[in-house]
Design a protein around this motif. Structure first.
Motif, PDB file in Angstrom:
ATOM      1  N   GLY A 152      23.680 -36.101   0.666  1.00 26.73           N
ATOM      2  CA  GLY A 152      23.275 -36.578   1.706  1.00 26.73           C
ATOM      3  C   GLY A 152      23.261 -38.326   2.771  1.00 26.73           C
ATOM      4  N   ALA A 153      23.762 -38.646   1.907  1.00 29.90           N
ATOM      5  CA  ALA A 153      24.141 -40.039   1.690  1.00 29.90           C
ATOM      6  C   ALA A 153      25.414 -40.397   3.413  1.00 29.90           C
ATOM      7  N   TRP A 154      24.989 -41.132   3.829  1.00 27.86           N
ATOM      8  CA  TRP A 154      25.550 -41.831   4.843  1.00 27.86           C
ATOM      9  C   TRP A 154      26.346 -43.338   5.308  1.00 27.86           C
ATOM     10  N   TYR A 155      25.726 -44.033   3.897  1.00 25.74           N
ATOM     11  CA  TYR A 155      26.904 -45.754   3.931  1.00 25.74           C
ATOM     12  C   TYR A 155      26.330 -45.337   2.190  1.00 25.74           C
ATOM     13  N   THR A 156      27.310 -45.907   1.898  1.00 28.24           N
ATOM     14  CA  THR A 156      27.841 -46.829   0.674  1.00 28.24           C
ATOM     15  C   THR A 156      27.273 -47.428  -0.111  1.00 28.24           C
ATOM     16  N   LEU A 157      26.216 -47.840  -1.068  1.00 22.63           N
ATOM     17  CA  LEU A 157      25.519 -48.871  -1.982  1.00 22.63           C
ATOM     18  C   LEU A 157      26.452 -49.345  -2.453  1.00 22.63           C
ATOM     19  N   LEU A 158      26.614 -51.208  -3.253  1.00 25.88           N
ATOM     20  CA  LEU A 158      27.707 -51.760  -3.582  1.00 25.88           C
ATOM     21  C   LEU A 158      26.775 -52.936  -4.058  1.00 25.88           C
ATOM     22  N   ASP A 159      27.335 -53.702  -4.796  1.00 25.90           N
ATOM     23  CA  ASP A 159      25.903 -54.575  -5.226  1.00 25.90           C
ATOM     24  C   ASP A 159      25.080 -54.705  -4.609  1.00 25.90           C
ATOM     25  N   ALA A 160      24.207 -55.648  -5.605  1.00 24.04           N
ATOM     26  CA  ALA A 160      23.312 -56.756  -4.817  1.00 24.04           C
ATOM     27  C   ALA A 160      22.381 -55.734  -3.651  1.00 24.04           C
ATOM     28  N   ILE A 342      33.408 -56.883  -1.476  1.00 27.76           N
ATOM     29  CA  ILE A 342      33.764 -55.351  -0.796  1.00 27.76           C
ATOM     30  C   ILE A 342      35.101 -55.000  -1.542  1.00 27.76           C
ATOM     31  N   VAL A 343      35.439 -55.788  -1.855  1.00 31.29           N
ATOM     32  CA  VAL A 343      36.792 -55.286  -2.875  1.00 31.29           C
ATOM     33  C   VAL A 343      36.782 -54.234  -3.708  1.00 31.29           C
ATOM     34  N   SER A 344      36.908 -53.166  -3.161  1.00 32.28           N
ATOM     35  CA  SER A 344      36.863 -51.820  -3.919  1.00 32.28           C
ATOM     36  C   SER A 344      37.409 -50.645  -3.794  1.00 32.28           C
ATOM     37  N   TRP A 345      38.360 -49.619  -4.444  1.00 35.68           N
ATOM     38  CA  TRP A 345      38.282 -48.514  -3.600  1.00 35.68           C
ATOM     39  C   TRP A 345      37.471 -47.454  -2.753  1.00 35.68           C
ATOM     40  N   LEU A 384      40.385 -58.733  10.508  1.00 31.37           N
ATOM     41  CA  LEU A 384      40.199 -57.682   9.369  1.00 31.37           C
ATOM     42  C   LEU A 384      39.456 -58.174   8.399  1.00 31.37           C
ATOM     43  N   PRO A 385      40.982 -57.640   7.146  1.00 31.02           N
ATOM     44  CA  PRO A 385      41.052 -58.023   5.889  1.00 31.02           C
ATOM     45  C   PRO A 385      40.268 -59.381   5.446  1.00 31.02           C
ATOM     46  N   LEU A 386      40.877 -60.278   6.068  1.00 27.63           N
ATOM     47  CA  LEU A 386      41.073 -61.367   5.626  1.00 27.63           C
ATOM     48  C   LEU A 386      39.912 -62.285   5.626  1.00 27.63           C
ATOM     49  N   LEU A 387      38.832 -61.372   6.618  1.00 31.82           N
ATOM     50  CA  LEU A 387      37.023 -62.342   6.672  1.00 31.82           C
ATOM     51  C   LEU A 387      36.359 -61.253   6.104  1.00 31.82           C
ATOM     52  N   ALA A 388      36.637 -59.365   5.177  1.00 31.93           N
ATOM     53  CA  ALA A 388      36.078 -59.176   4.500  1.00 31.93           C
ATOM     54  C   ALA A 388      36.674 -59.274   3.442  1.00 31.93           C
ATOM     55  N   VAL A 389      37.196 -60.279   3.066  1.00 30.07           N
ATOM     56  CA  VAL A 389      37.278 -60.888   1.243  1.00 30.07           C
ATOM     57  C   VAL A 389      37.002 -62.311   1.393  1.00 30.07           C
ATOM     58  N   ASN A 390      36.227 -62.594   2.125  1.00 30.57           N
ATOM     59  CA  ASN A 390      36.273 -63.973   2.054  1.00 30.57           C
ATOM     60  C   ASN A 390      35.778 -65.126   0.486  1.00 30.57           C
ATOM     61  N   ASP A 391      35.236 -63.647   0.459  1.00 27.27           N
ATOM     62  CA  ASP A 391      34.500 -64.353  -1.335  1.00 27.27           C
ATOM     63  C   ASP A 391      35.626 -64.777  -1.803  1.00 27.27           C
ATOM     64  N   VAL A 392      36.804 -64.165  -2.151  1.00 22.31           N
ATOM     65  CA  VAL A 392      38.356 -64.139  -2.669  1.00 22.31           C
ATOM     66  C   VAL A 392      38.662 -65.609  -2.186  1.00 22.31           C
ATOM     67  N   ALA A 395      34.696 -69.204   0.746  1.00 22.30           N
ATOM     68  CA  ALA A 395      33.898 -68.866   1.725  1.00 22.30           C
ATOM     69  C   ALA A 395      32.106 -68.408   1.087  1.00 22.30           C
ATOM     70  N   ASN A 396      32.900 -66.869   0.620  1.00 21.12           N
ATOM     71  CA  ASN A 396      31.670 -65.976   0.322  1.00 21.12           C
ATOM     72  C   ASN A 396      30.662 -65.875   0.913  1.00 21.12           C
ATOM     73  N   ALA A 397      30.742 -65.641   2.059  1.00 24.57           N
ATOM     74  CA  ALA A 397      29.474 -65.665   3.047  1.00 24.57           C
ATOM     75  C   ALA A 397      29.823 -63.741   3.532  1.00 24.57           C
ATOM     76  N   GLU A 398      28.571 -62.955   2.341  1.00 23.75           N
ATOM     77  CA  GLU A 398      28.579 -61.896   3.128  1.00 23.75           C
ATOM     78  C   GLU A 398      29.710 -61.075   3.683  1.00 23.75           C
ATOM     79  N   PRO A 399      30.451 -60.645   2.482  1.00 19.39           N
ATOM     80  CA  PRO A 399      31.285 -60.415   3.225  1.00 19.39           C
ATOM     81  C   PRO A 399      31.830 -58.887   3.455  1.00 19.39           C
TER      82      PRO A 399
END
Length: 629
Positions: A152-160, A342-345, A384-392, A395-399
């Motif tokens: 029944g999942a509609w969202y994916t849980l990651l770390d933290a 969010i760097v993951s498959w 959009l990918p640039l911001l989504a991997v800002n931890d790489v 910046a580490n601002a909640e990617p």
């Protein structure tokens, strides 16, 4: 204006308006199906942060306009508060309860965003009925039902605490991120419309400057929506500049080198001068293209940048002041941003609808040599990918937050790009007076031929449209799952007899000559007391702002969680009032009878389905007490 053109515009507006209304209704369908009024209820899934934001609105609604920590109304808050203050001010001038003002304002903004997207899609495609496509980006799924590993999942849980979900997962909260996304989409829709081939020069200047001001203003709404649209605007102008450059290869090479520099030097910048400057450093690759864009626009892009910076500056400077003063909350907030990448498959699969759609737009745009659609696709695929991997890159601002916002922004870019390509690949029938205008917009006349001519680019467009549509439909179970999730659809009614009784007594304490904070038994949620009344409460939100006497407030919270009162901490924090419920298991009225003086009480009857957490369920009595001595 020719009658046919006037008729087409009215049809576009009508379809876009109906679609926008339907979009808002579908977003709230789970509440409507449960028999609740979406205007008067607040969803309780992931609602802790929302109650903190509501505290700001409640303070303003009750006449408190300062920048104090909103729950205790002590200390200082550097958190962006303009949107929440606006919600509270609207409640104050209209007399609406804060919750109603909160929901109503968000619904209006969601309507306007869907309306803007739909109108631009209809205009770019030159087909009024395609305004209905304006709803599609708001329901883009992320295949969580297939990849999350939960039934029944509609969202994916990651770390933290990181999650990945579709736009409906960020819009349901009706907070400043919801508002920021909506305002940003409105601004970008306006920019795309006036900068399309054939856009009017006068409208271009006006809309560009207004859109720049709106994007800059988002800094005082919510940090991540501001940064998302600031990057989109800056890199969009830069990509357009590259296309217009005489020496494209040189500009591209310099931009690529600067992207490498961001990834190589970003962590060093973050260590030396902090997170906020690093986020600004991340825009460096846009600089070469921006220089060209400024020159080709005769300075309009530069003026727009100045307007955006000016609108953003008050909040940015205020936050930097807090950093310079080493505000303990801001120090904590930066240090707590870890394990949120969010760097993951899963991230790739979850974004596949958007990524495939953007790739399809780019492929067809290159085939038909359409610069406009190419700019839209390249900008989204870059930003959009640039911001989504800002931890790489430091910046580490909640990617994960940028990834979530990217699904809606990228989905909108997909339909904008496809809309333009539809007009290019299948030119609409036209009257003779339209021929010049169509040519100016880069759309070839149809010369009376059927619009379904089988050109190679048109066949490719059919293919990528089909693949994107199939993926979008395949991801739709996520949205359906969110509607069926009882936790997601659970809601709090702030207007039951019990809530009214609590609110009346809390207001009585706040208007008493004996000022001070209120604490409550565990079965009374003091966060909702604050949201309903604006009364200062002995609580705070760790990730928003910290009050004066934080240690004492922490002790009060710890004692309350253990069903006890810490009178020493209450004295140190000026906490003078206590609210109890006869249904609470802790029974403070008996346990602390010698330390509390009864002030007033209200009886209540439970509403159907209403439950009391940490207590027994039944009709009861709320009592207000003053601490003796």
């Amino acid at each position: 204006m020719a009658p046919s053109r006037r008729s087409t515009r009215w049809k576009s507006l009508s379809v876009a308006a109906v679609t926008a209304v339907v979009t808002v209704i579908l977003q709230q369908w789970g509440q409507i199906a449960a028999g609740r009024n979406p205007f008067t209820h607040l969803r309780t899934e992931f609602w802790h942060d929302q109650l903190g934001y509501l505290a700001i609105a409640a303070d303003v609604a009750h006449g408190h306009f300062d920048n104090s920590e909103p729950v205790t109304m002590t200390g200082i808050s550097y958190y962006p508060r303009f949107y929440y203050s606006t919600v509270g001010f609207l409640g104050r001038v209209t007399g609406l309860p804060t919750i109603v003002s909160w929901n109503m304002t968000s619904f209006v903004l969601q309507f306007l965003a869907a309306l803007a997207v739909g109108l631009v899609v209809a205009g770019l495609s030159r087909r009024w009925w395609l305004a209905a496509a304006g709803a599609l980006p708001f329901f883009t799924g992320t295949f969580a039902y297939a990849i999350a590993g939960r039934e029944g999942a509609w969202y994916t849980l990651l770390d933290a605490h990181a999650v990945m979900w579709g736009p409906y997962g960020v819009l349901f909260s009706n907070n400043a991120e919801t508002a920021g996304l909506c305002v940003g989409l409105i601004a970008v829709s306006g920019l795309l419309w006036v900068w399309r081939p054939g856009g009017g020069a006068r409208a271009r200047v006006t809309v560009t400057l207004v859109a720049a001001a709106l994007i800059g203003m988002l800094s005082s709404f919510q940090t991540y929506s501001f940064l998302s649209f600031a990057y989109v605007a800056a890199f969009g102008a830069a990509v357009a500049g590259i296309f217009a450059a005489r020496r494209k290869l040189v500009v591209v090479l310099v931009s690529v080198l600067l992207i490498g520099a961001v990834f190589a030097l970003g962590p060093v910048v973050a260590d030396r001068i902090g997170q906020l400057p690093t986020l600004m450093f991340g825009m460096l690759p846009a600089l070469p293209g921006l220089v060209v864009a400024i020159a080709r626009s005769r300075g309009l892009v530069a003026i727009a940048a100045v307007v955006a910076v000016g609108a953003a500056l008050p909040q940015v400077l205020y936050t930097m002041l807090g950093v310079v003063n080493k505000d303990p909350f801001l120090t904590y907030r930066v240090a707590s941003n870890h394990l949120l990448g969010i760097v993951s498959w899963q991230a790739l699969v979850g974004a596949s609808v958007v990524l495939v759609g953007l790739a399809g737009v780019l492929i067809v745009a290159r085939l038909v040599r359409d610069r406009f659609a190419s700019i839209v696709a390249i900008t989204a695929l870059l930003v959009l990918p640039l911001l989504a991997v800002n931890d790489v890159w430091g910046a580490n601002a909640e990617p994960y937050r940028f990834w979530i916002e990217g699904i809606l922004i990228g989905g909108s870019a997909v339909i904008f790009g496809f809309a333009r390509l539809i007009a290019v690949a299948w030119p609409p029938r036209h009257t003779r007076e339209d021929s010049g205008r169509l040519a100016q917009e880069g759309v070839a006349p149809d010369d009376g031929m059927p619009p379904t001519r089988r050109t190679a680019p048109a066949m490719v467009l059919i293919g990528v449209l089909s693949v994107t549509a199939i993926l979008w439909i395949a991801a739709l179970p996520d949205w359906i799952g969110s509607l069926r999730d009882p936790e997601m659809q659970a809601a709090w009614n702030p207007f039951t007899e019990r809530e009214n009784a609590v609110s009346e007594l809390a207001r009585e304490a706040s208007t008493s000559p004996s000022t001070g904070l209120i604490t409550t038994e565990r079965c009374i949620d003091n966060r909702t007391v604050k949201a309903n009344t604006g009364t200062p409460v002995a609580n705070y939100h760790l990730g928003m702002a910290w009050p004066d006497h934080k240690d004492a407030i922490d002790d009060i919270i710890s004692a309350r969680d253990a069903n006890a009162l810490d009178f020493d901490a209450m004295r140190d924090s000026d906490t003078d009032w206590v609210l109890t419920d006869s249904n609470c298991e802790s029974d403070w009225s008996a346990l602390y009878a010698d330390r509390l003086e009864r002030v007033d009480s209200r009886s209540y009857r439970l509403a159907p389905g209403e439950t009391i957490s940490a207590g027994t369920s039944g009709d009861g009595e709320i009592t207000l007490w003053r601490v003796r001595g």
